[in-house]
Design a protein around this motif. Sequence first.
Motif, PDB file in Angstrom:
ATOM      1  N   LEU A   1      60.748   6.472  60.849  1.00 29.96           N
ATOM      2  CA  LEU A   1      60.615   5.554  61.292  1.00 29.96           C
ATOM      3  C   LEU A   1      61.956   4.072  60.521  1.00 29.96           C
ATOM      4  O   LEU A   1      62.057   2.872  61.716  1.00 29.96           O
ATOM      5  CB  LEU A   1      59.552   4.842  60.333  1.00 29.96           C
ATOM      6  CG  LEU A   1      58.289   5.111  60.614  1.00 29.96           C
ATOM      7  CD1 LEU A   1      56.775   4.870  59.049  1.00 29.96           C
ATOM      8  CD2 LEU A   1      57.470   4.839  61.842  1.00 29.96           C
ATOM      9  N   VAL A   2      62.586   3.949  59.748  1.00 32.34           N
ATOM     10  CA  VAL A   2      63.851   3.318  59.249  1.00 32.34           C
ATOM     11  C   VAL A   2      64.342   4.344  57.822  1.00 32.34           C
ATOM     12  O   VAL A   2      63.854   5.117  57.554  1.00 32.34           O
ATOM     13  CB  VAL A   2      62.849   1.729  58.724  1.00 32.34           C
ATOM     14  CG1 VAL A   2      62.654   1.305  59.223  1.00 32.34           C
ATOM     15  CG2 VAL A   2      62.153   2.324  57.093  1.00 32.34           C
ATOM     16  N   PRO A   3      65.609   3.410  58.345  1.00 36.47           N
ATOM     17  CA  PRO A   3      66.907   4.377  57.080  1.00 36.47           C
ATOM     18  C   PRO A   3      66.650   3.674  55.937  1.00 36.47           C
ATOM     19  O   PRO A   3      65.969   2.444  55.578  1.00 36.47           O
ATOM     20  CB  PRO A   3      68.040   3.313  57.732  1.00 36.47           C
ATOM     21  CG  PRO A   3      68.123   3.508  59.133  1.00 36.47           C
ATOM     22  CD  PRO A   3      65.937   3.301  58.979  1.00 36.47           C
ATOM     23  N   LEU A   4      66.242   4.591  54.687  1.00 38.89           N
ATOM     24  CA  LEU A   4      65.855   3.897  53.815  1.00 38.89           C
ATOM     25  C   LEU A   4      66.868   2.996  53.128  1.00 38.89           C
ATOM     26  O   LEU A   4      65.900   1.934  52.074  1.00 38.89           O
ATOM     27  CB  LEU A   4      66.235   5.144  52.785  1.00 38.89           C
ATOM     28  CG  LEU A   4      65.084   6.558  52.279  1.00 38.89           C
ATOM     29  CD1 LEU A   4      65.496   7.247  51.738  1.00 38.89           C
ATOM     30  CD2 LEU A   4      63.356   6.157  51.939  1.00 38.89           C
ATOM     31  N   LEU A   5      68.164   2.566  53.623  1.00 38.10           N
ATOM     32  CA  LEU A   5      68.752   1.789  53.298  1.00 38.10           C
ATOM     33  C   LEU A   5      68.239   0.448  53.456  1.00 38.10           C
ATOM     34  O   LEU A   5      68.606  -0.888  52.909  1.00 38.10           O
ATOM     35  CB  LEU A   5      70.760   1.459  53.602  1.00 38.10           C
ATOM     36  CG  LEU A   5      70.626   2.834  53.022  1.00 38.10           C
ATOM     37  CD1 LEU A   5      72.519   3.218  53.317  1.00 38.10           C
ATOM     38  CD2 LEU A   5      71.255   2.944  51.196  1.00 38.10           C
ATOM     39  N   SER A   6      67.483   0.870  54.542  1.00 35.97           N
ATOM     40  CA  SER A   6      66.819  -1.244  55.583  1.00 35.97           C
ATOM     41  C   SER A   6      65.889  -1.406  54.250  1.00 35.97           C
ATOM     42  O   SER A   6      65.350  -2.166  54.524  1.00 35.97           O
ATOM     43  CB  SER A   6      66.616  -1.040  56.147  1.00 35.97           C
ATOM     44  OG  SER A   6      65.119  -0.047  56.668  1.00 35.97           O
ATOM     45  N   LEU A   7      65.291  -0.794  53.709  1.00 33.15           N
ATOM     46  CA  LEU A   7      64.295  -1.156  52.739  1.00 33.15           C
ATOM     47  C   LEU A   7      64.534  -1.484  50.907  1.00 33.15           C
ATOM     48  O   LEU A   7      64.340  -2.634  50.864  1.00 33.15           O
ATOM     49  CB  LEU A   7      62.882   0.163  52.019  1.00 33.15           C
ATOM     50  CG  LEU A   7      62.836   0.798  53.240  1.00 33.15           C
ATOM     51  CD1 LEU A   7      61.426   1.793  53.714  1.00 33.15           C
ATOM     52  CD2 LEU A   7      61.917  -0.198  54.673  1.00 33.15           C
ATOM     53  N   ALA A   8      65.913  -1.854  51.134  1.00 35.06           N
ATOM     54  CA  ALA A   8      66.832  -1.929  49.964  1.00 35.06           C
ATOM     55  C   ALA A   8      65.997  -3.428  49.219  1.00 35.06           C
ATOM     56  O   ALA A   8      65.903  -3.679  48.259  1.00 35.06           O
ATOM     57  CB  ALA A   8      68.026  -2.097  49.623  1.00 35.06           C
ATOM     58  N   LYS A   9      66.368  -4.562  50.217  1.00 30.54           N
ATOM     59  CA  LYS A   9      65.562  -5.368  49.971  1.00 30.54           C
ATOM     60  C   LYS A   9      64.114  -6.176  50.313  1.00 30.54           C
ATOM     61  O   LYS A   9      63.935  -7.086  49.948  1.00 30.54           O
ATOM     62  CB  LYS A   9      66.285  -6.372  51.397  1.00 30.54           C
ATOM     63  CG  LYS A   9      68.727  -6.726  51.109  1.00 30.54           C
ATOM     64  CD  LYS A   9      68.782  -7.581  52.020  1.00 30.54           C
ATOM     65  CE  LYS A   9      70.697  -7.319  52.181  1.00 30.54           C
ATOM     66  NZ  LYS A   9      70.659  -8.074  53.294  1.00 30.54           N
ATOM     67  N   GLY A  10      63.272  -5.376  50.792  1.00 27.84           N
ATOM     68  CA  GLY A  10      61.951  -4.979  50.706  1.00 27.84           C
ATOM     69  C   GLY A  10      60.970  -4.587  51.580  1.00 27.84           C
ATOM     70  O   GLY A  10      61.467  -4.039  52.674  1.00 27.84           O
ATOM     71  N   PRO A  11      60.119  -4.928  51.320  1.00 29.50           N
ATOM     72  CA  PRO A  11      59.290  -3.919  53.046  1.00 29.50           C
ATOM     73  C   PRO A  11      59.509  -4.737  53.782  1.00 29.50           C
ATOM     74  O   PRO A  11      60.761  -5.738  54.199  1.00 29.50           O
ATOM     75  CB  PRO A  11      57.644  -4.881  52.110  1.00 29.50           C
ATOM     76  CG  PRO A  11      58.198  -5.592  51.298  1.00 29.50           C
ATOM     77  CD  PRO A  11      59.467  -5.654  51.274  1.00 29.50           C
TER      78      PRO A  11
END
Length: 104
Positions: A12-22
């Motif tokens: 779905l998305v790279p984990l790093l892209s979730l660092a700033k929020g949903p």
Amino acid sequence: MFEGFARVWTPLVPLLSLAKGPVGVQLAGERLAVFLGAGDAPGVLVDRCPHRGVRLSLGRVTPEGCLECPFHGWSFGTDGTNRRVPLNPKARLDTLGATSLPAR
Ligand code: FES
């Protein structure tokens, strides 16, 4: 929902892209809210609050690792369990969960 995805892991998305929020994503016509919960475990919820249908991906992740709806503040764990209804402390949380999908 997701009949073609049964027993298949889908990126779905790279984990790093979730660092700033949903993050909100769309898969097979369904909007999903992806976030990092407690212990940085990924969570995927259908992006629709069970209360009034607001997009959960517009909310925030609480210090406890729950995804908090931006409208009335209901909070959900990575498994969709409702952890908090701020305006009704006596709410039956076990009946007010969000729809979750397995994530790793
Ligand atoms: S719409 Fe989400 S808590 Fe009310």
